[in-house]
Design a protein around this motif. Structure first.
Motif, mmCIF file in Angstrom:
data_model
loop_
_atom_site.group_PDB
_atom_site.id
_atom_site.type_symbol
_atom_site.label_atom_id
_atom_site.label_comp_id
_atom_site.label_asym_id
_atom_site.label_seq_id
_atom_site.Cartn_x
_atom_site.Cartn_y
_atom_site.Cartn_z
ATOM 1 N N UNK A 203 -70.312 42.787 11.533
ATOM 2 C CA UNK A 203 -70.154 43.778 12.607
ATOM 3 C C UNK A 203 -69.379 43.174 13.772
ATOM 4 N N UNK A 204 -69.034 41.858 13.685
ATOM 5 C CA UNK A 204 -68.144 41.303 14.726
ATOM 6 C C UNK A 204 -66.949 40.619 14.082
ATOM 7 N N UNK A 205 -65.906 40.488 14.906
ATOM 8 C CA UNK A 205 -64.716 39.785 14.452
ATOM 9 C C UNK A 205 -63.721 40.706 13.778
ATOM 10 N N UNK A 206 -62.833 40.084 13.032
ATOM 11 C CA UNK A 206 -61.721 40.840 12.459
ATOM 12 C C UNK A 206 -61.400 40.322 11.063
ATOM 13 N N UNK A 207 -60.665 41.136 10.323
ATOM 14 C CA UNK A 207 -60.292 40.740 8.972
ATOM 15 C C UNK A 207 -58.801 41.009 8.765
ATOM 16 N N UNK A 208 -58.135 40.110 8.062
ATOM 17 C CA UNK A 208 -56.704 40.293 7.786
ATOM 18 C C UNK A 208 -56.514 41.417 6.763
ATOM 19 N N UNK A 209 -55.452 42.186 6.970
ATOM 20 C CA UNK A 209 -55.186 43.347 6.085
ATOM 21 C C UNK A 209 -55.178 42.962 4.612
ATOM 22 N N UNK A 210 -54.680 41.751 4.308
ATOM 23 C CA UNK A 210 -54.529 41.423 2.883
ATOM 24 C C UNK A 210 -55.864 41.340 2.143
ATOM 25 N N UNK A 211 -56.993 41.285 2.879
ATOM 26 C CA UNK A 211 -58.289 41.258 2.202
ATOM 27 C C UNK A 211 -58.744 42.643 1.751
ATOM 28 N N UNK A 212 -58.064 43.698 2.231
ATOM 29 C CA UNK A 212 -58.537 45.027 1.819
ATOM 30 C C UNK A 212 -57.405 46.031 1.588
ATOM 31 N N UNK A 213 -56.133 45.674 1.846
ATOM 32 C CA UNK A 213 -55.111 46.729 1.756
ATOM 33 C C UNK A 213 -54.884 47.233 0.327
ATOM 34 N N UNK A 214 -55.294 46.456 -0.679
ATOM 35 C CA UNK A 214 -55.188 46.974 -2.061
ATOM 36 C C UNK A 214 -56.071 48.223 -2.225
ATOM 37 N N UNK A 259 -63.574 44.375 12.614
ATOM 38 C CA UNK A 259 -64.544 44.733 11.571
ATOM 39 C C UNK A 259 -65.355 45.976 11.918
ATOM 40 N N UNK A 260 -65.578 46.258 13.207
ATOM 41 C CA UNK A 260 -66.078 47.596 13.564
ATOM 42 C C UNK A 260 -65.657 47.958 14.974
ATOM 43 N N UNK A 261 -66.111 49.117 15.451
ATOM 44 C CA UNK A 261 -65.599 49.624 16.732
ATOM 45 C C UNK A 261 -66.043 48.759 17.915
ATOM 46 N N UNK A 262 -67.101 47.976 17.733
ATOM 47 C CA UNK A 262 -67.544 47.064 18.794
ATOM 48 C C UNK A 262 -67.494 45.629 18.244
ATOM 49 N N UNK A 263 -66.287 45.061 18.127
ATOM 50 C CA UNK A 263 -66.130 43.788 17.411
ATOM 51 C C UNK A 263 -66.661 42.566 18.153
ATOM 52 N N UNK A 264 -67.203 42.782 19.379
ATOM 53 C CA UNK A 264 -67.778 41.642 20.109
ATOM 54 C C UNK A 264 -69.299 41.700 20.101
#
Ligand code: HEM
Length: 339
Positions: A203-214, A259-264
């Protein structure tokens, strides 16, 4: 066997303490002697340790608000590969093999500089005393607390590994089937319930597109989009992550999505998102649909306090995975180098 007066006094003290602090705890959680870790390990050896960690992490978060996510993921990667022994921090080892950090699965790991900064301060304050593995556990506690969860007590006494091998980094990918994920956690003594609770870290942080764009463009033959993705959400994601072949390679590689609307903020909205088909990664989404984990997801989605308590307990338990204690390993002078 009779309980001695000291043991009774300790038990009474623990019960009173647990009823006073915010995070519920059992004597077992606070002082599980099973693997040699305990709360207060550095009380006499390095009394300012916790304050120093608090100060350094707080200042670092002022500079980079997204650092807590990086630290929590760093702790996960340390503990789940070989144990919580700071092997992820090593730049080289006596065997000269490629280290964990050089594994592609360690891509995007952040926060090591903060651990180094804390170590440098501690080497002035109490030289060769505090392990890098413990520093990581204390820094993770700060990260969890700064992200809005109760501040937990950290059992300590870990020592640092002298080995770190990229070939040991065998972590699941976001597309790994649930059977293997459950097995991966259970081999580390974590139940499917604890696993679902720990995934709440997403529920925090971010993910690179390549982990889910498929999941948006190339999911399966004859099925470009993952049907478990909420179509409105999929359209939003496609704005942030255009098909990789439509962007310059470097730009496609660096694109990230929160990763979600409140990434902090560590919160249970993660579970609500899963139930609405709004997970970025396939394995997060699978938690909601798999019969072994779906009920737990639904429960945690409506019980914020309960998830928060369970998350803190699970992080403490994660921090006990295969630790080195006693005379094993060493106390590094510099977290990136063996002594
Ligand atoms: C098998 C289980 C897991 C897999 C496959 C997985 C995979 C991933 C991936 C692919 C990312 C995105 C990395 C990037 O794009 O840079 C990520 C981010 C993250 N993961 Fe996990 N994860 C797992 C379990 C966990 C656990 C158990 C925790 C913590 C308790 C955790 C905490 C995080 C955090 C906080 C982030 C955001 C990091 C940042 O913003 O720098 N993950 N995870």
């Amino acid at each position: 066997m009779e309980m001695g007066p000291r043991l009774i006094a300790t038990a009474v003290f623990v019960v009173i303490l647990c009823s006073m602090i915010v995070v519920p705890c059992s004597a077992d959680e606070v002082n599980n002697p099973g693997n040699g870790l305990h709360v207060g390990f550095y009380d006499r050896k390095c009394p300012n340790l916790e304050q120093i960690v608090t100060d350094v992490v707080a200042k670092a978060v002022e500079r980079d608000q997204k650092l807590p996510a990086g630290l929590i993921r760093l702790f996960f990667h340390d503990c789940f590969v070989k144990g919580c022994d700071a092997s992820i921090l090593l730049d080289a080892t006596p065997s000269d093999e490629p280290v964990e950090m050089q594994s592609p699965a360690s891509g995007g790991i952040r926060g090591i500089e903060v651990i180094e900064e804390i170590k440098a301060r501690l080497e002035q304050e109490c030289p060769e005393t505090v392990s890098c593995a413990d520093i990581l556990a204390f820094a993770t506690r700060e990260a969890v607390a700064l992200s809005g969860l109760p501040r937990h007590q950290v059992p300590a006494g870990r020592r640092d590994s002298r080995t770190s091998r990229a070939s040991d980094v065998i972590l699941p990918s976001p597309a790994t089937p649930m059977d293997e994920i459950i097995d991966f956690f259970s081999r580390r003594n974590l139940t499917p319930e604890e696993m679902v609770v720990l995934f709440g870290a997403h529920s925090i942080g971010a993910v690179h597109c390549n982990f889910f764009d498929y999941r948006l463009y190339n999911f399966a033959p004859g099925m470009p989009q993952d049907p478990s993705l909420n179509p409105v959400f999929a359209a939003e994601l496609a704005q942030q992550c255009p098909a990789p072949n439509t962007l310059p390679a470097e730009e496609a590689k660096n694109r990230v999505v929160d990763l979600d609307a409140t990434p902090l903020v560590l919160d249970n909205h993660y579970y609500t998102n899963l139930m609405q088909g709004r997970a970025l990664m396939q394995l997060d989404q699978a938690l909601a649909t798999d019969p072994r984990t779906g009920a737990e997801v639904a429960k945690l989605a409506i019980r914020s306090d309960s998830w928060a308590r369970q998350f803190v307990r699970a992080i403490i338990k994660m921090g006990r995975i295969n630790v080195l204690t006693g005379d094993a390993g060493e106390i590094r002078k510099n977290c990136r180098n063996f002594n």
